[in-house]
Design a protein around this motif. Structure first.
Motif, PDB file in Angstrom:
ATOM      1  N   ASP A  42       0.837  -1.191   0.000  1.00 22.39           N
ATOM      2  CA  ASP A  42       0.000   0.000   0.000  1.00 22.39           C
ATOM      3  C   ASP A  42       0.874   1.244   0.000  1.00 22.39           C
ATOM      4  N   TYR A  43       0.252   2.363  -0.303  1.00 22.68           N
ATOM      5  CA  TYR A  43       0.932   3.651  -0.283  1.00 22.68           C
ATOM      6  C   TYR A  43      -0.134   4.731  -0.104  1.00 22.68           C
ATOM      7  N   ILE A  44       0.310   5.912   0.288  1.00 19.24           N
ATOM      8  CA  ILE A  44      -0.542   7.097   0.250  1.00 19.24           C
ATOM      9  C   ILE A  44       0.262   8.173  -0.466  1.00 19.24           C
ATOM     10  N   LEU A  45      -0.295   8.672  -1.548  1.00 20.27           N
ATOM     11  CA  LEU A  45       0.320   9.770  -2.287  1.00 20.27           C
ATOM     12  C   LEU A  45      -0.537  11.003  -2.050  1.00 20.27           C
ATOM     13  N   TYR A  46       0.017  11.993  -1.342  1.00 14.09           N
ATOM     14  CA  TYR A  46      -0.691  13.236  -1.074  1.00 14.09           C
ATOM     15  C   TYR A  46      -0.466  14.181  -2.250  1.00 14.09           C
ATOM     16  N   LEU A  47      -1.549  14.668  -2.812  1.00 16.61           N
ATOM     17  CA  LEU A  47      -1.499  15.524  -3.996  1.00 16.61           C
ATOM     18  C   LEU A  47      -1.594  16.993  -3.600  1.00 16.61           C
ATOM     19  N   PRO A  48      -1.079  17.890  -4.446  1.00 19.75           N
ATOM     20  CA  PRO A  48      -1.058  19.323  -4.116  1.00 19.75           C
ATOM     21  C   PRO A  48      -2.437  19.922  -3.833  1.00 19.75           C
ATOM     22  N   ASP A  49      -3.496  19.325  -4.383  1.00 19.20           N
ATOM     23  CA  ASP A  49      -4.839  19.880  -4.162  1.00 19.20           C
ATOM     24  C   ASP A  49      -5.462  19.414  -2.851  1.00 19.20           C
ATOM     25  N   GLY A  50      -4.701  18.691  -2.021  1.00 20.50           N
ATOM     26  CA  GLY A  50      -5.180  18.250  -0.718  1.00 20.50           C
ATOM     27  C   GLY A  50      -5.806  16.863  -0.722  1.00 20.50           C
ATOM     28  N   THR A  51      -5.998  16.280  -1.892  1.00 17.52           N
ATOM     29  CA  THR A  51      -6.534  14.920  -1.976  1.00 17.52           C
ATOM     30  C   THR A  51      -5.390  13.924  -1.905  1.00 17.52           C
ATOM     31  N   HIS A  52      -5.740  12.653  -1.880  1.00 17.80           N
ATOM     32  CA  HIS A  52      -4.704  11.622  -1.885  1.00 17.80           C
ATOM     33  C   HIS A  52      -5.204  10.404  -2.652  1.00 17.80           C
ATOM     34  N   GLU A  53      -4.268   9.546  -2.998  1.00 18.50           N
ATOM     35  CA  GLU A  53      -4.633   8.281  -3.630  1.00 18.50           C
ATOM     36  C   GLU A  53      -3.935   7.156  -2.896  1.00 18.50           C
ATOM     37  N   GLY A  54      -4.433   5.943  -3.091  1.00 21.31           N
ATOM     38  CA  GLY A  54      -3.887   4.786  -2.382  1.00 21.31           C
ATOM     39  C   GLY A  54      -4.612   4.597  -1.066  1.00 21.31           C
ATOM     40  N   ASN A  55      -3.876   4.198  -0.035  1.00 21.57           N
ATOM     41  CA  ASN A  55      -4.366   3.974   1.325  1.00 21.57           C
ATOM     42  C   ASN A  55      -5.393   2.847   1.402  1.00 21.57           C
ATOM     43  N   GLU A  56      -5.122   1.747   0.742  1.00 20.47           N
ATOM     44  CA  GLU A  56      -6.000   0.582   0.815  1.00 20.47           C
ATOM     45  C   GLU A  56      -6.084   0.051   2.249  1.00 20.47           C
ATOM     46  N   THR A  57      -5.002   0.157   3.006  1.00 19.75           N
ATOM     47  CA  THR A  57      -5.002  -0.280   4.399  1.00 19.75           C
ATOM     48  C   THR A  57      -6.027   0.501   5.201  1.00 19.75           C
ATOM     49  N   GLY A  58      -6.077   1.817   5.016  1.00 21.74           N
ATOM     50  CA  GLY A  58      -7.052   2.646   5.709  1.00 21.74           C
ATOM     51  C   GLY A  58      -8.480   2.254   5.363  1.00 21.74           C
ATOM     52  N   LYS A  59      -8.711   1.925   4.099  1.00 26.85           N
ATOM     53  CA  LYS A  59     -10.050   1.506   3.671  1.00 26.85           C
ATOM     54  C   LYS A  59     -10.444   0.186   4.339  1.00 26.85           C
ATOM     55  N   ILE A  60      -9.508  -0.729   4.456  1.00 25.42           N
ATOM     56  CA  ILE A  60      -9.781  -2.024   5.128  1.00 25.42           C
ATOM     57  C   ILE A  60     -10.098  -1.791   6.596  1.00 25.42           C
ATOM     58  N   ILE A  61      -9.289  -0.968   7.267  1.00 29.75           N
ATOM     59  CA  ILE A  61      -9.504  -0.691   8.689  1.00 29.75           C
ATOM     60  C   ILE A  61     -10.850  -0.009   8.898  1.00 29.75           C
ATOM     61  N   GLU A  62     -11.193   0.945   8.050  1.00 29.86           N
ATOM     62  CA  GLU A  62     -12.476   1.638   8.172  1.00 29.86           C
ATOM     63  C   GLU A  62     -13.639   0.659   7.987  1.00 29.86           C
ATOM     64  N   LYS A  63     -13.535  -0.203   7.002  1.00 27.39           N
ATOM     65  CA  LYS A  63     -14.588  -1.181   6.749  1.00 27.39           C
ATOM     66  C   LYS A  63     -14.748  -2.137   7.930  1.00 27.39           C
ATOM     67  N   MET A  64     -13.625  -2.578   8.515  1.00 30.74           N
ATOM     68  CA  MET A  64     -13.672  -3.502   9.650  1.00 30.74           C
ATOM     69  C   MET A  64     -14.275  -2.828  10.881  1.00 30.74           C
ATOM     70  N   SER A  65     -14.039  -1.542  11.055  1.00 33.11           N
ATOM     71  CA  SER A  65     -14.544  -0.843  12.236  1.00 33.11           C
ATOM     72  C   SER A  65     -16.057  -0.639  12.174  1.00 33.11           C
ATOM     73  N   LYS A  66     -16.642  -0.715  10.985  1.00 38.74           N
ATOM     74  CA  LYS A  66     -18.084  -0.554  10.834  1.00 38.74           C
ATOM     75  C   LYS A  66     -18.833  -1.837  11.128  1.00 38.74           C
ATOM     76  N   ASN A  67     -18.127  -2.954  11.176  1.00 41.23           N
ATOM     77  CA  ASN A  67     -18.783  -4.259  11.431  1.00 41.23           C
ATOM     78  C   ASN A  67     -18.926  -4.544  12.895  1.00 41.23           C
TER      79      ASN A  67
END
Length: 67
Positions: A42-67
């Motif tokens: 995984d990776y997180i690439l922070y873009l100049p406009d304040g957005t980011h791409e990647g962060n699959e780990t964060g998405k997994i953790i968020e999904k698990m916390s909702k269960n």
């Protein structure tokens, strides 16, 4: 392992470890590491406009916390 990327050249990533790895005891916090991008999960690439791409780990953790 969490790595702060300092150089990304095609398929090679060079970065500094942001933690002491649990499994690989020979590596330490702050140590420079060089890896093939295909070895990364995984990776997180922070873009100049304040957005980011990647962060699959964060998405997994968020999904698990909702269960």
């Amino acid at each position: 392992m969490w790595v702060e990327i300092i150089k990304w050249n095609k398929n090679t990533i060079i970065g500094l470890l942001n933690n002491d790895p649990y499994v690989v005891k020979s590596l330490k916090l702050g140590q420079e590491v060089k890896r093939n991008v295909n070895d990364m999960f995984d990776y997180i690439l922070y873009l100049p406009d304040g957005t980011h791409e990647g962060n699959e780990t964060g998405k997994i953790i968020e999904k698990m916390s909702k269960n």
